[in-house]
Design an enzyme around this catalytic site. Structure first.
Site, PDB file in Angstrom:
ATOM      1  N   THR A  66       2.373  75.001  36.643  1.00 13.24           N
ATOM      2  CA  THR A  66       0.878  74.921  36.438  1.00 13.24           C
ATOM      3  C   THR A  66      -0.322  73.331  36.276  1.00 13.24           C
ATOM      4  O   THR A  66      -1.307  73.784  36.309  1.00 13.24           O
ATOM      5  CB  THR A  66       0.613  76.140  35.051  1.00 13.24           C
ATOM      6  OG1 THR A  66       1.246  74.923  34.246  1.00 13.24           O
ATOM      7  CG2 THR A  66       1.593  76.965  35.818  1.00 13.24           C
TER       8      THR A  66
ATOM      9  N   ILE B 160      10.191  63.425  38.274  1.00  6.96           N
ATOM     10  CA  ILE B 160       9.137  62.712  39.287  1.00  6.96           C
ATOM     11  C   ILE B 160       8.219  62.003  38.122  1.00  6.96           C
ATOM     12  O   ILE B 160       7.783  60.278  38.425  1.00  6.96           O
ATOM     13  CB  ILE B 160       7.942  63.382  40.200  1.00  6.96           C
ATOM     14  CG1 ILE B 160       8.732  64.498  40.969  1.00  6.96           C
ATOM     15  CG2 ILE B 160       6.678  62.572  40.544  1.00  6.96           C
ATOM     16  CD1 ILE B 160       9.839  63.674  42.668  1.00  6.96           C
ATOM     17  N   THR B 161       9.002  62.709  36.469  1.00  6.84           N
ATOM     18  CA  THR B 161       7.191  61.500  36.201  1.00  6.84           C
ATOM     19  C   THR B 161       8.377  59.663  36.310  1.00  6.84           C
ATOM     20  O   THR B 161       9.632  59.801  35.503  1.00  6.84           O
ATOM     21  CB  THR B 161       7.889  62.348  34.829  1.00  6.84           C
ATOM     22  OG1 THR B 161       7.567  63.810  35.498  1.00  6.84           O
ATOM     23  CG2 THR B 161       6.958  61.942  33.528  1.00  6.84           C
ATOM     24  N   GLU B 162       7.231  59.131  35.871  1.00  6.49           N
ATOM     25  CA  GLU B 162       7.223  57.946  35.159  1.00  6.49           C
ATOM     26  C   GLU B 162       6.323  57.088  33.992  1.00  6.49           C
ATOM     27  O   GLU B 162       6.072  58.471  33.874  1.00  6.49           O
ATOM     28  CB  GLU B 162       6.732  56.661  36.632  1.00  6.49           C
ATOM     29  CG  GLU B 162       5.167  57.449  36.582  1.00  6.49           C
ATOM     30  CD  GLU B 162       4.601  55.751  37.542  1.00  6.49           C
ATOM     31  OE1 GLU B 162       4.206  55.189  38.028  1.00  6.49           O
ATOM     32  OE2 GLU B 162       3.447  56.540  37.925  1.00  6.49           O
TER      33      GLU B 162
ATOM     34  N   GLU C 299      15.834  46.494  45.469  1.00 10.22           N
ATOM     35  CA  GLU C 299      14.954  45.556  44.575  1.00 10.22           C
ATOM     36  C   GLU C 299      16.036  44.392  43.823  1.00 10.22           C
ATOM     37  O   GLU C 299      17.017  44.205  43.487  1.00 10.22           O
ATOM     38  CB  GLU C 299      14.426  45.674  43.828  1.00 10.22           C
ATOM     39  CG  GLU C 299      13.217  46.498  44.892  1.00 10.22           C
ATOM     40  CD  GLU C 299      12.367  47.961  43.773  1.00 10.22           C
ATOM     41  OE1 GLU C 299      12.585  46.941  42.652  1.00 10.22           O
ATOM     42  OE2 GLU C 299      11.786  48.654  43.736  1.00 10.22           O
TER      43      GLU C 299
ATOM     44  N   HIS D  99      17.358  35.190  22.783  1.00  7.36           N
ATOM     45  CA  HIS D  99      18.530  35.437  22.920  1.00  7.36           C
ATOM     46  C   HIS D  99      19.371  36.196  23.493  1.00  7.36           C
ATOM     47  O   HIS D  99      20.690  35.542  23.969  1.00  7.36           O
ATOM     48  CB  HIS D  99      19.434  33.473  22.098  1.00  7.36           C
ATOM     49  CG  HIS D  99      18.488  32.847  21.648  1.00  7.36           C
ATOM     50  ND1 HIS D  99      18.980  31.293  22.270  1.00  7.36           N
ATOM     51  CD2 HIS D  99      17.763  32.257  20.743  1.00  7.36           C
ATOM     52  CE1 HIS D  99      18.688  30.312  21.725  1.00  7.36           C
ATOM     53  NE2 HIS D  99      17.807  30.869  20.529  1.00  7.36           N
TER      54      HIS D  99
END
Length: 692
Positions: free
Chosen positions: A420, A499-501, A612, A651
């Site tokens: 929704t 999908i959420t970032e 990457e 470190h």
């Protein structure tokens, strides 16, 4: 977000970690500074880099009269290229023993690591394995009493010190969770003559996602450590990194931005910055981005490289038109647009009829134009040539058995979590238009409604009573997304595509630990999703770049997925499936898991892997391929090869982080027989060769 010592100790103090009394002193304040603690004083440069002690960034004074002169000496100092915006002044401390303590989120081990050293100091990572005790802390379980005892006995402390030591470790761990920390390091932790513990130095790294979701964390950000350009970009929500070249770079999507930066650097047209517009490029953002690049004297020309996926090239062009206000740009701009609305976007820019604005049909044309704009006094920045290697041989199969099947097609029934919401509704419509079998949606307290003819339920459990569910796609805000993944897994949904970032790393660590025994295959988070061209899509991927065919595309980058699929399609090479495994540090299925599923997938004849820099995903895949004799050709491209080394404060990174950098990554892939592409242009060429 990296914190200096002063801010780190502010956070420690709030968490109940004993720290020395201390004050921040800025340039111009040194003459008025009059603390009430006794001499000697230690003046400590506040910089976001290591090695300040060796560089003379920590000085002791025994006479108040020496303070102003010594402070000014530090303000004029540069430590590994960093200026000293302010100093922290502390009283001296009596030290009986020095220890090392850190809590670090480990990407490789998918947990929090508690590291204890019998000795601390600037050479902690070189003191040998016997000095350190490293223990894994799983979330949501947390720090266990037995782990505290193990740390205590490792240090050889006295029995009466256990309570105070346990309190310190517990407070440090709770402070880590309460403030979304990726690292909390105390080096050294000292023991005083009265057997008390004090954090004499501290370094902290905050999860950017947590900081974004928690406005009060903004008080910990120290603008003095960043350049004016970096602060302007940060305020505008732009990802910006300063680089030493002369070509200003503006791109959408981090993967494509890294690939474009590499292309410029390898073409001896070095980038002066990394600027990622992300998925939004309204006029205000475009104006800010152009102001940054126009105002940088180092930038002599600008390259705008866009692939329209979710982002419309036409909207970017309109934003750029508004930002320029009908005037010619102050510096030459080369624009390459491809993908969604690219033709209309380029038409808008051409019709501006202004000087200094160049349209490029593709990346090669853009490079050719930029080469003509190269200033005579351009700074030379040398980069090693990209690795270019055709597919080699790999070990033959040795009885390895596998029954995994990919199992997503046009019939897969899909449930939308968060249906929704604005994004949920938009992409439900786009999935339906592509032919995806969306059968149900879930939004708490919205049960009984319909969205685009799809029934909405309050929970997955409720939806399952009326529907068979083969996959769930999650459009839920970051604060609730990890729980949405847990809900899908708790209901044994075969696939969950998140999908959420922007999800806090602690939340995903805890969720993945909770669902480790679930049969659910989680894709993401921070993924564009899955598409099986011509059949279905479970995600936000644009459909125009894709067509059915024999090549699987697996990627860590959304934008690169679209870019490469479009290049393959243009070359007449279709795709059997495309999966974005997710760009976050902690994801569900990885490259190895996908290879397990497609090794017996008859429709897949070759695999393109888009990787990457950073992490071990590609190395792990190469080792899997060699160990199991995976026999489908693998074509690979790694973005970010010329990126500056990543920042890791303290470190703990040197102690715990593994991997040999980009050279090791590429060498491992080459050893596994991958065809390594030196550029995006080479991907379709090499793929065509291996398919012959």
């Amino acid at each position: 977000m990296l914190l200096n010592e002063h801010k780190s100790k502010t956070l420690f103090d709030k968490a109940g970690i004993p720290v020395p009394e201390g004050y921040a002193v800025f340039p111009g304040e040194e003459t008025a500074f009059k603390p009430d603690f006794p001499l000697p004083w230690f003046l400590k440069s506040q910089v976001l880099t290591g090695g300040r002690g060796k560089a003379g960034g920590i000085l002791r004074i025994d006479d108040v009269a020496d303070f102003s002169k010594t402070a000014r000496q530090l303000f004029e100092l540069k430590i590994k290229g960093h200026t000293v915006p302010f100093i922290r002044v502390e009283p001296g401390a009596e030290i009986v023993r020095e220890f090392y303590v850190s809590l670090t989120v480990s990407r490789e081990r998918r947990c929090i690591l508690l590291t204890i050293g019998r000795e601390g100091g600037v050479e902690i990572e070189n003191l040998g394995a016997d000095n350190l005790l490293v223990q894994e802390i799983k979330l949501p379980g947390g720090l266990a009493p037995n782990q505290i005892r193990a740390a205590f006995f490792h240090l050889g402390l006295q029995k009466e010190q256990l309570k105070e030591f346990a309190t310190l470790l517990t407070n440090l761990f709770n402070g880590m969770l309460d403030n979304g920390l990726l690292m909390a390091e105390i080096n050294p932790l000292i023991m005083t003559p009265d057997n008390n513990f004090i954090a004499l130095d501290g370094k902290v790294e905050v999860d950017d996602n947590y900081a974004d979701l928690t406005p009060e964390m903004e008080t910990l950000y120290q603008r003095e450590h960043a350049t004016p350009e970096e602060n302007i970009a940060r305020d505008a929500g732009l990802s910006f990194v300063k680089l030493p070249g002369w070509v200003g770079l503006m791109v959408n999507g981090a993967g494509l931005a890294m690939a474009t930066m590499d292309l410029l650097n390898f073409s001896k047209l070095p980038a002066s910055n990394f600027l990622d517009l992300g998925g939004a490029a309204d006029q205000q953002r475009m104006e800010t981005a152009l102001e940054l690049l126009f105002g940088d004297n180092q930038v002599k020309a600008i390259f705008i490289n866009l692939f329209g996926g979710i982002l419309s090239c036409e909207k970017v062009a309109l934003a750029m038109q508004g930002a320029l206000g009908g005037n010619a740009p102050q510096k030459p701009i080369v624009v390459r647009m491809s993908g969604k609305d690219a033709e209309s976007g380029l038409k808008i820019l051409k019709e501006l009829h202004v000087d200094n604005l160049h349209m490029a049909a593709d990346m090669k044309s853009a490079i050719d134009i930029l080469d003509t704009l190269k200033p005579t006094d351009a700074q030379v920045v040398d980069f090693p040539a990209p690795m270019d290697q055709a597919a080699g041989t790999r070990p033959a199969p040795t009885g390895y058995e596998n029954d995994a099947v990919f199992g997503i097609d046009k019939h897969t029934p899909i449930l939308v979590q968060g249906i929704t919401g604005r994004e949920g509704q938009l992409h439900t419509r786009l999935m339906l238009e592509y032919g995806a079998n969306v059968v149900a949606g879930v939004t708490p307290f919205k049960g009984g409604q319909e969205v685009l003819g799809v029934p909405v339920y309050n929970s997955i459990a409720e939806a399952k009573r009326s529907h068979e569910i083969g996959a769930s796609i999650i459009f839920v805000p970051p604060r609730m997304a990890a729980d949405a993944v847990a809900e899908a897994a708790g209901n044994a949904i075969p696939w969950a595509v998140c999908i959420t970032e922007g999800i806090v790393q602690h939340d995903m660590l805890a969720t993945f630990e909770q669902i480790k025994d679930s049969p659910t295959r989680v894709v993401g988070p921070n993924t564009p999703g899955i598409i099986v061209p011509g059949q279905t899509k479970i995600g936000i991927l644009p459909t125009t770049p894709f067509m059915p065919g024999p090549v699987a595309v697996l990627s860590r980058s959304g934008t690169l997925t679209y870019e490469v699929a479009d290049r393959l399609t243009t070359a007449g090479i279709g795709q059997s499936l495309c999966v974005g495994i997710g760009g976050d540090p902690f994801i569900g299925i990885n490259f190895v898991d996908m290879f397990e599923m497609i090794r017996n997938h008859n429709e897949t004849k070759a695999v393109v892997v888009l990787g990457e820099i950073g992490g071990q995903a590609e190395e792990n895949l190469a080792e899997y391929v060699m160990e199991t004799g995976f026999d489908k050709p693998v074509i690979s491209f790694i973005a970010g090869q010329t990126a500056p080394p990543g920042k890791r404060l303290g470190h703990a990174g040197a102690i715990l982080e593994k991997g040999g950098g980009i050279e090791h990554k590429l060498a491992t892939m080459a050893k596994a027989g991958f065809a390594i592409c030196p550029s995006l242009e080479a991907v379709s060429e090499m793929t065509a060769k291996v398919l012959k």
